[in-house]
Motif scaffolding. Structure first.
Motif, mmCIF file in Angstrom:
data_model
loop_
_atom_site.group_PDB
_atom_site.id
_atom_site.type_symbol
_atom_site.label_atom_id
_atom_site.label_comp_id
_atom_site.label_asym_id
_atom_site.label_seq_id
_atom_site.Cartn_x
_atom_site.Cartn_y
_atom_site.Cartn_z
ATOM 1 N N ILE A 266 14.595 13.959 1.747
ATOM 2 C CA ILE A 266 14.525 15.428 1.795
ATOM 3 C C ILE A 266 15.409 15.987 2.923
ATOM 4 C CG2 ILE A 266 12.492 15.583 3.324
ATOM 5 C CD1 ILE A 266 12.780 17.773 0.260
ATOM 6 N N MET A 267 15.888 15.126 3.806
ATOM 7 C CA MET A 267 16.608 15.597 4.988
ATOM 8 C C MET A 267 17.844 16.463 4.679
ATOM 9 S SD MET A 267 16.917 13.646 8.583
ATOM 10 C CE MET A 267 18.476 12.834 8.421
ATOM 11 N N PRO A 268 18.620 16.168 3.620
ATOM 12 C CA PRO A 268 19.757 17.063 3.340
ATOM 13 C C PRO A 268 19.307 18.507 3.106
ATOM 14 C CG PRO A 268 19.929 15.055 2.047
ATOM 15 C CD PRO A 268 18.574 15.031 2.702
ATOM 16 N N ARG A 269 18.072 18.683 2.638
ATOM 17 C CA ARG A 269 17.571 20.038 2.418
ATOM 18 C C ARG A 269 16.981 20.636 3.684
ATOM 19 N NH1 ARG A 269 18.430 20.579 -2.682
ATOM 20 N NH2 ARG A 269 17.410 19.452 -4.374
ATOM 21 N N THR A 270 16.468 19.799 4.584
ATOM 22 C CA THR A 270 15.747 20.340 5.730
ATOM 23 C C THR A 270 16.635 20.534 6.958
ATOM 24 O OG1 THR A 270 15.006 18.118 6.286
ATOM 25 C CG2 THR A 270 13.485 19.480 5.036
#
Lengths: 132, 251, 122
Positions: free
Chosen positions: A88-92
């Motif tokens: 999820i890191m690319p979104r967060t």
């Protein structure tokens, strides 16, 4: 007179309605294992402060099949947490611009997972080095 | 219907406030061709089977943002979702989730319109400028900082994908926060401090739990989840550093 | 339904959640493997890896204290924040009560860990 009567649908069981939400609840659920594991470590730390006998009793308890079983599940849960955390890191995280181009999602996820592998190996190496 | 015509069933969640106490499903059988969108399917129902069926639509080409529906439980634009992808199974169509149903497939979007107004979705100039001073110039990098977030068509699919909005309708939500970020990230804009009050507030970004489904269903690849989460970072930095900064961002 | 502009104090908990989430994502699985499986089952690592002498020396070292506190406290705050939101997700109102229980337990755990790290000496 207005015939308007907007109908509000219930949210009961919303997380069962879509596979995406089921996965979300599972990765949020890894927190239960993180909490329980931290609790076990905390108990060990308190035993350590109480002296050698208390510490050894705690260490012996970890060999109990129930504890071993728990740690097997905890290992799976924390590994899944790692995977979903970096997924999820690319979104967060804020966008990373390299040479005018936004870093693609797979690079961020891949970089995070690689960092986790490296950090874990360093940890294992340090533990090994300290006790050898 | 002509002999040998293929058909498909569409199950529609109906609700007429003047008669119904709660929504109920109704199944229609319509002629099927493999170039039909779900929107064309419900249009067939309205034109030939039941004129009382209500739904919103306009452009038929995924730019007006009117025809969002839950299609088999997934927030989708019905104009770019095709019946052939479900045929021969029945297709289930329902008003966008998390919004009150006004009638059939029409949702009440008053709350969203209020949120849209509250984010001040226009450029508040950094400095007053006269016509004779000419246009504002931007580098490609400055454009790149916000361009993706300017593509929103207000279709509300992201709200129908956001359980946190469903659980707390006060949450400003993905599209409005993405548009807010679009203006805050614009080099010509000077309204960031005002908008950040909303971002930082109890109705702001911290209602988000990074489910990420909003970005998944967005037909315009706005990635609202990224806008929301970038602003968690911005908000947290301001929260901790406001006492150090000379003016202090927060009230 | 005009939005309220009351400032949220979530950044404190969110920052702790993020720090704990990152730490547990980076080394959580390996830590569980070492303390929960490798040492109790005698795999891979020397048998006396977590002997009283070894662990006491580690816990008396400043860097060791910082590491132990970071792991226990941040893991607890990470989990508390997630569980707080998950309770809200399954219909338990995210009010003062849920906040007190979740964050309160993390705080108590942090205080106990800090106390124990002082009690083991230097």
């Amino acid at each position: 007179m207005s015939k308007r009567r907007p109908y509000v649908r219930s949210m009961d069981g919303w997380w069962r309605r879509n596979p995406y939400f089921v996965e979300y609840m599972i990765h949020e659920g890894t927190a239960l294992f993180v909490a329980a594991y931290a609790g076990i470590l905390l108990a060990g730390l308190v035993r350590l402060a109480e002296g050698e006998a208390a510490w050894n009793a705690w260490l012996a308890a970890l060999k109990n099949p129930w504890y071993v079983g728990f740690h097997l599940f905890a290992l799976a849960a924390l590994a899944y947490h790692s995977f979903t955390w970096f997924k999820i890191m690319p979104r967060t995280m804020p966008p990373v611009i390299v040479e005018g181009q936004r870093l693609p999602a797979w690079v961020i996820t891949g970089g995070g997972l690689a960092a986790a592998v490296v950090a874990s190996l360093i940890l294992l190496g340090v533990v090994w080095g300290m006790v050898r | 219907m002509a002999e040998g015509q293929k058909t498909i069933e569409i199950e529609v969640l109906r609700y007429h406030p003047e008669n119904d106490t709660e929504p109920h499903a109704q199944v229609f059988e319509i002629p099927f061709t493999d170039d039909m969108s779900v929107l064309q399917g419900v249009q067939y129902i309205k034109d030939h089977l039941d004129g009382s069926l209500s739904f919103r639509w306009s452009c038929r080409m995924a730019i007006c943002g009117s025809c969002g529906m839950m299609i088999n439980g997934v927030p989708s634009l019905s104009c770019q979702t095709f019946l052939r992808d479900y045929y021969p199974a029945r297709v289930r169509v329902e008003a966008l989730a998390h919004f009150p149903i006004e009638r059939d497939l029409v949702v009440n979007m008053e709350g969203f319109i209020e949120k849209l107004e509250s984010i001040q979705p226009y450029i508040i100039p950094r400095e007053a400028r006269t016509l004779s001073e000419g246009e504002y110039l931007q580098t490609p990098e400055q454009l790149g900082a916000y361009e993706q977030f300017s593509s929103c068509i207000n279709c509300l699919l992201c709200y129908a994908a956001c359980p946190q909005f469903g659980l707390n309708s006060r949450f400003v939500g993905p599209a409005a926060l993405a548009l807010l970020h679009r203006y805050n990230a614009d080099s010509r804009d000077g309204g960031k401090a005002e908008r950040m009050e909303l971002v930082n507030s109890e109705d702001g970004v911290f209602n988000c739990t990074a489910v990420g489904y909003c970005s998944e269903v967005c037909p315009k690849h706005v990635d609202p989840a990224n806008a929301v989460n970038q602003n968690k970072t911005n908000s947290a930095i301001d929260y901790f550093l406001r006492f150090l900064a000379p003016k202090g961002g927060a009230r | 339904m005009k939005p309220t502009l009351k400032r949220s104090n979530a950044p404190i908990f969110w920052a702790l959640f993020g720090a704990g989430g990152m730490l547990s994502a980076l080394i959580g699985p390996m830590l569980v493997f070492i303390t929960g499986l490798a040492v109790p089952l005698g795999l891979l690592l020397p048998a006396d890896t977590m002997s009283y002498a070894h662990v006491l020396a580690f816990a008396r070292n400043w860097a060791g204290k910082a590491f132990i506190l970071a792991v226990i406290a941040l893991f607890l705050w990470h989990a508390a924040h997630r569980i707080f939101h998950s309770l809200h997700d399954v219909g338990v109102h995210a009010g003062t009560g849920a906040k007190l229980v979740c964050y309160g337990l993390a705080l108590v755990g942090t205080v106990i860990a800090a106390w124990a790290l002082l009690a083991v000496g230097f």
